[in-house]
Design an enzyme around this catalytic site. Structure first.
Site, short mmCIF file in Angstrom:
data_model
loop_
_atom_site.label_atom_id
_atom_site.label_comp_id
_atom_site.label_asym_id
_atom_site.label_seq_id
_atom_site.Cartn_x
_atom_site.Cartn_y
_atom_site.Cartn_z
N HIS A 235 42.79 33.76 70.39
CA HIS A 235 44.12 33.78 69.78
C HIS A 235 44.46 35.15 69.20
O HIS A 235 45.63 35.49 69.09
CB HIS A 235 44.24 32.67 68.74
CG HIS A 235 44.46 31.36 69.40
ND1 HIS A 235 43.42 30.51 69.69
CD2 HIS A 235 45.58 30.78 69.89
CE1 HIS A 235 43.90 29.45 70.31
NE2 HIS A 235 45.20 29.59 70.44
N ARG B 106 53.92 28.22 68.18
CA ARG B 106 52.63 27.72 67.71
C ARG B 106 52.74 27.40 66.21
O ARG B 106 52.47 28.25 65.36
CB ARG B 106 51.54 28.76 67.95
CG ARG B 106 51.14 28.94 69.41
CD ARG B 106 50.03 29.98 69.55
NE ARG B 106 49.33 29.89 70.82
CZ ARG B 106 49.64 30.62 71.89
NH1 ARG B 106 50.63 31.49 71.86
NH2 ARG B 106 48.95 30.49 73.01
N ARG C 289 55.51 23.28 69.12
CA ARG C 289 54.30 22.49 69.33
C ARG C 289 53.78 22.03 67.99
O ARG C 289 53.70 22.81 67.04
CB ARG C 289 53.23 23.36 70.03
CG ARG C 289 51.91 22.63 70.17
CD ARG C 289 50.93 23.42 70.97
NE ARG C 289 50.38 24.53 70.21
CZ ARG C 289 49.56 25.43 70.73
NH1 ARG C 289 49.22 25.38 72.00
NH2 ARG C 289 49.08 26.39 70.00
N GLU D 298 46.47 20.67 79.13
CA GLU D 298 45.44 21.68 78.91
C GLU D 298 44.03 21.09 78.97
O GLU D 298 43.06 21.75 78.63
CB GLU D 298 45.67 22.45 77.61
CG GLU D 298 45.87 21.60 76.38
CD GLU D 298 46.22 22.42 75.14
OE1 GLU D 298 46.08 23.65 75.14
OE2 GLU D 298 46.63 21.79 74.14
N ASN E 212 45.22 28.54 78.91
CA ASN E 212 44.10 29.12 78.16
C ASN E 212 43.01 28.07 77.96
O ASN E 212 41.83 28.31 78.23
CB ASN E 212 44.56 29.63 76.80
CG ASN E 212 45.78 30.52 76.90
OD1 ASN E 212 45.98 31.15 77.94
ND2 ASN E 212 46.59 30.57 75.88
N ARG F 255 36.39 30.00 75.76
CA ARG F 255 37.35 31.11 75.76
C ARG F 255 37.06 32.13 74.67
O ARG F 255 37.62 33.23 74.65
CB ARG F 255 38.79 30.58 75.64
CG ARG F 255 39.14 29.96 74.33
CD ARG F 255 40.45 29.20 74.39
NE ARG F 255 41.58 29.97 73.94
CZ ARG F 255 42.79 29.46 73.69
NH1 ARG F 255 43.02 28.18 73.90
NH2 ARG F 255 43.77 30.21 73.27
N CYS G 155 52.84 27.63 79.56
CA CYS G 155 52.94 28.45 78.36
C CYS G 155 51.64 29.16 78.04
O CYS G 155 51.56 29.92 77.09
CB CYS G 155 53.43 27.63 77.17
SG CYS G 155 52.27 26.36 76.67
C1 PEP Z 1 46.81 27.15 75.95
O1 PEP Z 1 45.77 26.55 75.67
O2 PEP Z 1 47.04 27.68 77.05
C2 PEP Z 1 47.87 27.30 74.94
C3 PEP Z 1 49.06 27.77 75.25
O3 PEP Z 1 47.58 26.98 73.66
P1 PEP Z 1 46.62 27.84 72.71
O4 PEP Z 1 46.38 29.17 73.39
O5 PEP Z 1 47.34 28.02 71.42
O6 PEP Z 1 45.41 27.01 72.62
MG MG Z 2 45.61 25.34 73.91
#
Ligand code: PEP
Ligand code: MG
Length: 555
Positions: A188, A295, A331, A430, A453, A464, A501
């Protein structure tokens, strides 16, 4: 000149001084002081602030986890008034003429050692409490001094790694770029850097020495290089490149007001991702068609306590008003994993990415969820709101969410508060589970938004956050692209629209593939809106061979 190589995760060039992030580790200096009375007052003030902090932690914990679990904060307050502890601090300050931080540190060590040596297990455990209260007092003692020494200059922020809560709490007007020893592209912090349009380089390793603090440097976020104490020639070259980048940005501005349409007439929406109200300026400046991902958890991360319904309502209302009728997808709270918030008092988990996070927290603690939904529905009359739910894995979750949503709507109506009935409800795709049951889910919602992500980490089993796995993380992996296509087909078959997104939405190498899949919307960092529009407008899908070939869907 020292040249360090890492991985560029947000482009652009920054030139300025390096500043290493000071963490909470408390380094205490032993300093002789003249005015012992004043030093005692500093100690008393820090102690009072600490007790107030503990009192609010106590009250919150009583509400959320009950009286018995909250007791620890009451014990800590009482320990701060322990006469022996206070006598010891007083004695060191007055008789040895030493600073309060040092007096607290020494007292802490002595008392903690004493407790640790006791027979009784309960008393032994108090050693950790002594250290805890002493650290709190020391932090509060140091706080006032750090605040005084803040400068107005912008800096290149350096750290081992940065937690989202740290990045989000930084005064952005003082940040030129980010450089970290560790970190990963989809963390993030990297995402925030891209949203803020600041250069960022991660994975610089141990060669990013603390002794570079305060030194002049250049950060090239495109190549992932930093130059410390650069030579004149390098400085001139980088300034030239910086100007060229600015010039390109100016050229891209000509695309403002133009449609996101391919040469053969296929249209797609281009929206922007944001973390807070302060990013809306960038969304408008880059002419995004809407906000595809707000977010909302950053509202919670920026705050030292649960944001109230009024605070949230005011933020959501302002976003909707500023976006003046354009779509705004907010979200609901997505915390847990790397986005940790102290006041939620979440347990430490073995596998936080697979843990108690996002919608799981909201469905378990409905009072938090309801507060947010009330604020969202109250704000809904001020614009074109969509609400999106993160980390969905099942139909049952959607049913539960809808139940809470309808309770909230009924409550607001009973209170005579206006709301929009037809707010679009969507879910993040996701998790592989959500992809696999996307036919069922699509019938229940208005839209999907693919969070690539997390979908990447759960599909490829690649954390990640783990920098060691960067080389294994193929974001174009056919498994992932097939998942997106599968979800897109199911969305369209069952009457939902689908956007992306996650960060992959802004990967210009995949734009044609996303167009071929019929993706309806791409939501990207504000600074990527115009480059993406340029890409779309120069694409001719009639010459695009077959989606399958490029996607490597078939071997
Ligand atoms: C994702 O997981 O791709 C997403 C957009 O949410 P975040 O990156 O905030 O987990
Ligand atoms: Mg996410």
């Amino acid at each position: 000149m020292v040249e360090l190589k890492g991985k560029g995760v947000s482009g652009g060039i920054a030139i300025g001084k390096l500043a290493f992030v000071k963490r909470d580790e408390i380094s205490v200096k032993r300093t002789r002081i003249e005015n012992t009375q004043k030093e005692m007052e500093r100690f008393e003030t820090a102690k009072e602030i600490s007790k107030e902090q503990l009192q609010s932690l106590y009250e919150k914990a009583v509400k959320e986890v009950g009286e018995s679990s909250a007791q620890i904060f009451a014990i800590h307050q009482a320990l701060m008034d322990d006469p022996d502890y206070n006598d010891s601090v007083d004695n060191i300050i007055h008789s040895q003429c030493l600073n309060a931080e040092y007096a607290v540190a020494v007292t802490s060590d002595n008392f903690a050692d004493m407790f640790a040596a006791m027979e009784d297990e309960y008393m032994r455990e108090r050693a950790a409490d002594i250290r805890d209260i002493s650290n709190r007092i020391m932090r509060n003692l140091q706080q006032s001094q750090e605040e005084q020494s803040q400068t107005e200059e912008k800096h290149i922020i350096c750290a081992d790694d940065l937690a989202p809560s740290e990045t989000v709490q930084m005064d952005k007007s003082k940040v030129l770029a980010f450089c970290t020893k560790f970190g990963s592209s989809n963390s993030h912090t990297a995402i925030l850097a891209r949203t803020m349009n600041l250069p960022a380089v991660i994975g610089l390793g141990e060669e990013l020495l603390a002794e570079y603090n305060g030194k002049e440097a250049i950060v090239d976020g495109s190549t992932g290089t930093i130059y410390i104490e650069p030579e004149q020639k390098m400085l001139e070259e980088m300034r030239r490149q910086q100007q060229a980048q600015e010039h390109r940005k100016e050229l891209l501005k000509e695309l403002k007001g133009k449609e996101n349409v391919t040469l053969n007439g296929q249209k797609i929406k281009v929206f922007a991702n944001v973390g807070g109200l302060s990013d809306i300026g960038q969304v408008l400046a880059n002419d995004a068609g809407g906000i595809g991902l707000f977010r909302s958890e950053f509202l919670y991360l920026e705050s030292s306590d649960y944001p109230s319904e009024e605070t949230q309502f005011s933020t959501y209302r302002q976003i909707l008003e500023k976006m003046a009728g354009k779509k705004v997808i907010i979200r609901t709270l997505d915390i847990g994993a790397d986005k940790q918030i102290d006041y939620f008092h979440l347990d430490k988990e073995e596998n936080p990415a697979l843990g108690f996070r996002a919608i799981r927290i909201c469905l378990t603690r409905p009072e938090i969820f309801k507060t947010q939904l009330r604020a969202l529905y109250r704000a809904s009359v001020y614009g074109n709101l969509g609400i999106m739910f993160p980390m969905i894995i099942s139909l049952e979750e959607i049913h539960k969410i809808k139940q809470v949503v309808s309770e909230v709507k009924e409550e607001l109506k009973a209170e005579g508060l206006p709301l929009k009935e037809d707010v679009e409800l969507g879910i993040m795709i996701e998790t592989p589970a959500a992809v696999m049951v996307s036919d069922m889910l699509a019938k229940e919602v208005d839209f999907f938004s693919v969070g690539t992500n997390d979908l990447t980490q759960y599909t490829l089993a690649i954390d990640r956050q783990n920098p060691k796995l960067e080389s294994f993380c193929d974001t174009h992996h056919p498994a992932l692209l097939r998942m997106i296509e599968f979800a897109a087909d199911n969305a369209h078959k069952h009457g939902a629209w689908i956007g992306i997104c996650g960060e992959l939405g802004g990967d210009l190498e995949l734009t044609e593939q996303f167009l071929a899949m019929g993706i309806d919307e791409l939501s990207v960092s504000p600074s990527l809106v115009l480059p993406l529009r340029e890409k779309i407008r120069s694409t001719d899908m009639t010459t695009y061979e077959t989606a399958e070939k490029k996607l490597r869907l078939n071997s």
